[in-house]
Design a protein around this motif. Sequence first.
Motif, PDB file in Angstrom:
ATOM      1  N   ILE A  63       0.835  -1.200   0.000  1.00 50.14           N
ATOM      2  CA  ILE A  63       0.000   0.000   0.000  1.00 50.14           C
ATOM      3  C   ILE A  63       0.873   1.255   0.000  1.00 50.14           C
ATOM      4  O   ILE A  63       0.666   2.173  -0.792  1.00 50.14           O
ATOM      5  N   GLU A  64       1.875   1.269   0.862  1.00 49.52           N
ATOM      6  CA  GLU A  64       2.773   2.411   0.952  1.00 49.52           C
ATOM      7  C   GLU A  64       3.527   2.618  -0.365  1.00 49.52           C
ATOM      8  O   GLU A  64       3.659   3.744  -0.844  1.00 49.52           O
ATOM      9  N   GLU A  65       3.992   1.545  -0.948  1.00 52.03           N
ATOM     10  CA  GLU A  65       4.698   1.612  -2.225  1.00 52.03           C
ATOM     11  C   GLU A  65       3.799   2.180  -3.325  1.00 52.03           C
ATOM     12  O   GLU A  65       4.224   3.021  -4.120  1.00 52.03           O
ATOM     13  N   GLU A  66       2.558   1.743  -3.366  1.00 55.98           N
ATOM     14  CA  GLU A  66       1.622   2.227  -4.383  1.00 55.98           C
ATOM     15  C   GLU A  66       1.299   3.700  -4.170  1.00 55.98           C
ATOM     16  O   GLU A  66       1.235   4.474  -5.136  1.00 55.98           O
ATOM     17  N   ILE A  67       1.123   4.123  -2.937  1.00 54.37           N
ATOM     18  CA  ILE A  67       0.865   5.536  -2.652  1.00 54.37           C
ATOM     19  C   ILE A  67       2.047   6.377  -3.120  1.00 54.37           C
ATOM     20  O   ILE A  67       1.869   7.390  -3.808  1.00 54.37           O
ATOM     21  N   ARG A  68       3.259   5.974  -2.765  1.00 54.35           N
ATOM     22  CA  ARG A  68       4.459   6.728  -3.167  1.00 54.35           C
ATOM     23  C   ARG A  68       4.605   6.775  -4.688  1.00 54.35           C
ATOM     24  O   ARG A  68       4.948   7.813  -5.255  1.00 54.35           O
ATOM     25  N   ARG A  69       4.330   5.680  -5.353  1.00 58.16           N
ATOM     26  CA  ARG A  69       4.450   5.622  -6.810  1.00 58.16           C
ATOM     27  C   ARG A  69       3.486   6.603  -7.465  1.00 58.16           C
ATOM     28  O   ARG A  69       3.847   7.368  -8.349  1.00 58.16           O
ATOM     29  N   VAL A  70       2.237   6.572  -7.003  1.00 54.29           N
ATOM     30  CA  VAL A  70       1.222   7.447  -7.594  1.00 54.29           C
ATOM     31  C   VAL A  70       1.528   8.919  -7.273  1.00 54.29           C
ATOM     32  O   VAL A  70       1.369   9.784  -8.132  1.00 54.29           O
ATOM     33  N   LEU A  71       1.984   9.213  -6.064  1.00 52.66           N
ATOM     34  CA  LEU A  71       2.361  10.593  -5.721  1.00 52.66           C
ATOM     35  C   LEU A  71       3.500  11.083  -6.605  1.00 52.66           C
ATOM     36  O   LEU A  71       3.462  12.208  -7.109  1.00 52.66           O
ATOM     37  N   ASP A  72       4.512  10.248  -6.802  1.00 57.02           N
ATOM     38  CA  ASP A  72       5.624  10.622  -7.681  1.00 57.02           C
ATOM     39  C   ASP A  72       5.138  10.864  -9.101  1.00 57.02           C
ATOM     40  O   ASP A  72       5.578  11.801  -9.776  1.00 57.02           O
ATOM     41  N   GLU A  73       4.230  10.033  -9.549  1.00 60.09           N
ATOM     42  CA  GLU A  73       3.684  10.135 -10.911  1.00 60.09           C
ATOM     43  C   GLU A  73       2.932  11.458 -11.084  1.00 60.09           C
ATOM     44  O   GLU A  73       3.061  12.125 -12.106  1.00 60.09           O
TER      45      GLU A  73
END
Length: 91
Positions: free
Chosen positions: A78-88
């Motif tokens: 979940i944390e990884e997906e949140i960070r990925r989408v925020l970076d995107e």
Amino acid sequence: MSQIDIRHSHSLSPARARQAVQEVADKLSERFEFQLRWEGDVLHFSRGGVDGAIELLPRQLRVTARLGFLMSAFKGRIEEEIRRVLDERFG
């Protein structure tokens, strides 16, 4: 109970940042089936085992979440997906 607390800087106008937060939330909602609701500049998201918020601050976002016992096993994902989408969305 596990906690997520992510801070992510941005340089967007308040209106554009709000739109981007909504896009992020929509994407996460599709993937994790979150229920979404705005209260001022805070977007709350929830589903069984997860309660959280994306707080829109000047030049920064803060994503917080509490994960229930079963969902805590997925904290990393979940944390990884949140960070990925925020970076995107926010660079």
